[in-house]
Design a protein around this motif. Structure first.
Motif, short mmCIF file in Angstrom:
data_model
loop_
_atom_site.label_atom_id
_atom_site.label_comp_id
_atom_site.label_asym_id
_atom_site.label_seq_id
_atom_site.Cartn_x
_atom_site.Cartn_y
_atom_site.Cartn_z
N SER A 63 18.33 -3.86 3.03
CA SER A 63 19.59 -4.50 3.40
C SER A 63 20.38 -4.95 2.18
O SER A 63 21.59 -5.16 2.25
N ARG A 64 19.68 -5.08 1.04
CA ARG A 64 20.34 -5.45 -0.21
C ARG A 64 20.55 -4.25 -1.13
O ARG A 64 20.85 -4.41 -2.30
N GLY A 65 20.39 -3.06 -0.58
CA GLY A 65 20.74 -1.86 -1.32
C GLY A 65 19.63 -1.15 -2.06
O GLY A 65 19.88 -0.17 -2.76
N PHE A 66 18.38 -1.60 -1.91
CA PHE A 66 17.26 -0.99 -2.62
C PHE A 66 16.45 -0.10 -1.68
O PHE A 66 15.95 -0.59 -0.65
N PRO A 67 16.27 1.17 -2.00
CA PRO A 67 15.32 1.99 -1.24
C PRO A 67 13.93 1.37 -1.36
O PRO A 67 13.49 1.04 -2.47
N ALA A 68 13.25 1.17 -0.24
CA ALA A 68 12.00 0.42 -0.26
C ALA A 68 10.89 1.22 0.41
O ALA A 68 11.06 1.73 1.52
N TYR A 69 9.76 1.29 -0.26
CA TYR A 69 8.60 2.04 0.24
C TYR A 69 7.36 1.15 0.10
O TYR A 69 7.26 0.33 -0.80
N ALA A 70 6.40 1.38 1.00
CA ALA A 70 5.12 0.68 0.92
C ALA A 70 4.00 1.69 1.11
O ALA A 70 4.07 2.53 2.02
N LEU A 71 3.00 1.61 0.28
CA LEU A 71 1.86 2.53 0.30
C LEU A 71 0.63 1.80 0.84
O LEU A 71 0.34 0.68 0.43
N SER A 72 -0.10 2.46 1.73
CA SER A 72 -1.43 1.99 2.10
C SER A 72 -2.43 2.66 1.16
O SER A 72 -2.51 3.91 1.12
N LEU A 73 -3.15 1.88 0.37
CA LEU A 73 -4.16 2.46 -0.50
C LEU A 73 -5.19 3.23 0.34
O LEU A 73 -5.39 2.93 1.52
N ARG A 74 -5.83 4.21 -0.26
CA ARG A 74 -6.83 4.98 0.48
C ARG A 74 -7.87 4.06 1.10
O ARG A 74 -8.31 3.07 0.50
N GLY A 75 -8.21 4.34 2.35
CA GLY A 75 -9.14 3.49 3.08
C GLY A 75 -8.48 2.30 3.75
O GLY A 75 -9.15 1.51 4.42
N HIS A 76 -7.18 2.15 3.59
CA HIS A 76 -6.43 1.03 4.18
C HIS A 76 -5.34 1.56 5.11
O HIS A 76 -4.82 2.66 4.92
N GLY A 77 -4.97 0.74 6.08
CA GLY A 77 -3.86 1.08 6.95
C GLY A 77 -4.02 2.46 7.56
O GLY A 77 -5.09 2.82 8.07
N GLY A 78 -2.97 3.28 7.49
CA GLY A 78 -3.00 4.62 8.05
C GLY A 78 -3.39 5.70 7.05
O GLY A 78 -3.29 6.89 7.37
N SER A 79 -3.82 5.32 5.85
CA SER A 79 -4.29 6.31 4.88
C SER A 79 -5.70 6.78 5.24
O SER A 79 -6.41 6.14 6.03
N GLY A 80 -6.11 7.90 4.64
CA GLY A 80 -7.42 8.46 4.95
C GLY A 80 -8.56 7.58 4.52
O GLY A 80 -8.43 6.76 3.61
N PRO A 81 -9.72 7.70 5.17
CA PRO A 81 -10.88 6.86 4.84
C PRO A 81 -11.40 7.16 3.43
O PRO A 81 -11.35 8.30 2.97
N ALA A 82 -11.88 6.13 2.77
CA ALA A 82 -12.41 6.29 1.41
C ALA A 82 -13.36 5.14 1.11
O ALA A 82 -13.04 4.24 0.32
N PRO A 83 -14.56 5.12 1.72
CA PRO A 83 -15.47 3.98 1.54
C PRO A 83 -15.96 3.78 0.12
O PRO A 83 -16.35 2.68 -0.25
N GLU A 84 -15.92 4.84 -0.71
CA GLU A 84 -16.39 4.72 -2.10
C GLU A 84 -15.23 4.73 -3.08
O GLU A 84 -15.38 5.11 -4.25
N ALA A 85 -14.05 4.31 -2.65
CA ALA A 85 -12.87 4.31 -3.52
C ALA A 85 -13.07 3.38 -4.71
O ALA A 85 -13.79 2.38 -4.64
N THR A 86 -12.41 3.71 -5.79
CA THR A 86 -12.46 2.92 -7.03
C THR A 86 -11.05 2.47 -7.39
O THR A 86 -10.06 2.95 -6.85
#
Length: 267
Positions: free
Chosen positions: A54-77
């Motif tokens: 709303s203030r003019g900035f394109p905004a994106y949010a990432l789910s790190l692997r194993g979080h949210g809707g990203s793919g599973p990654a139980p041994e992520a580093t």
């Protein structure tokens, strides 16, 4: 050239990226928000993405692997998390601003050593180390010990939010928390410092002196690492993007960016 990156590449994974575009494209740098451990992109989609757009900035949010809707990654580093951030940032249309929250701020600090960001923002940063572990153990012994023995790091409502946030909202957010990879949790405790940022971008550190996860002294140490002082918001909890007064910190971030903090002064 990083030999290890070639010899032992990070395994690819499906990445969830949520985004909101401004109504009018003004050429402002895109913001890439990186949530902390247990959180997904949803934590920024709730308020901050739409407000930044709303203030003019394109905004994106990432789910790190194993979080949210990203793919599973139980041994992520941490290395894998930083890889995800740099890969997503490199795919954005312009040089991005990396914004990390909590342990996501540590991921951003490592990503800044690989991606030439326009700027960096560390929100309530958990930068790791045994001092961080000691503070967490004193404030949340059961939830912290669980992580030490390979279980999830459990945070409770009083650690994450102020009393101003309605109880039903707070419980709803807590119910959505997941967990980070076990190896990443151990690496967080080990507290390996990130390498210097590529291009020496400006870095803003902000948080709350009333945060029950990150002590005020830790905010000061983090800001000094980047040659500044922390911007403080008394009365707020650790999850500033979800707390009752969520507008205050995101407006401060956007105000700072509108002053063009690029080190060479270019638009």
């Amino acid at each position: 050239m990083r030999g290890r990156e070639w010899a032992r590449p990070v395994r690819p994974v499906r990445r969830e990226v949520l985004g909101v575009a401004p109504e009018l494209e003004e050429g402002r740098p895109p913001l890439l928000f990186v949530p902390g451990f247990g959180h997904g992109a949803w934590a920024f989609a709730e308020h901050w993405l739409g407000h930044a757009a709303s203030r003019g900035f394109p905004a994106y949010a990432l789910s790190l692997r194993g979080h949210g809707g990203s793919g599973p990654a139980p041994e992520a580093t941490l290395r894998a998390y930083a890889h995800d951030v740099t890969q997503v940032a490199a795919g954005l249309p312009r040089q991005a601003v990396l914004v990390g929250h909590g342990a996501g701020a540590l991921v951003v600090a490592h990503a800044l050593a690989r991606y030439p960001a326009r700027a960096g923002v560390l929100v309530a940063p958990v930068l790791g180390g045994w001092a961080t572990f000691g503070a967490a153990l004193r404030r949340n012994p059961l939830g912290t010990l669980s992580a030490v023995f390979g279980g999830p790091l459990r945070l409770h409502r009083r650690q994450l939010f102020s009393r101003e946030l309605p109880e039903a909202e707070a419980r709803g957010y807590v119910s959505r928390l997941g967990r980070a990879g076990r190896r990443a949790q151990w690496q967080l405790l080990a507290g390996r410092d990130a390498e210097p940022a590529v291009g020496d971008p400006p870095v803003l550190v902000l948080g709350s002196p009333d945060d029950r996860v990150v002590p005020a002294a830790a905010l000061t140490r983090a800001a000094r690492r980047y040659g500044s002082a922390p911007l403080l918001f008394p009365g707020m909890g650790h999850d500033m993007m979800l707390d009752a007064r969520w507008r205050e910190p995101i407006d401060a971030i956007l105000d700072w960016l509108e002053k063009d903090p690029a080190p060479d002064g270019r638009p």
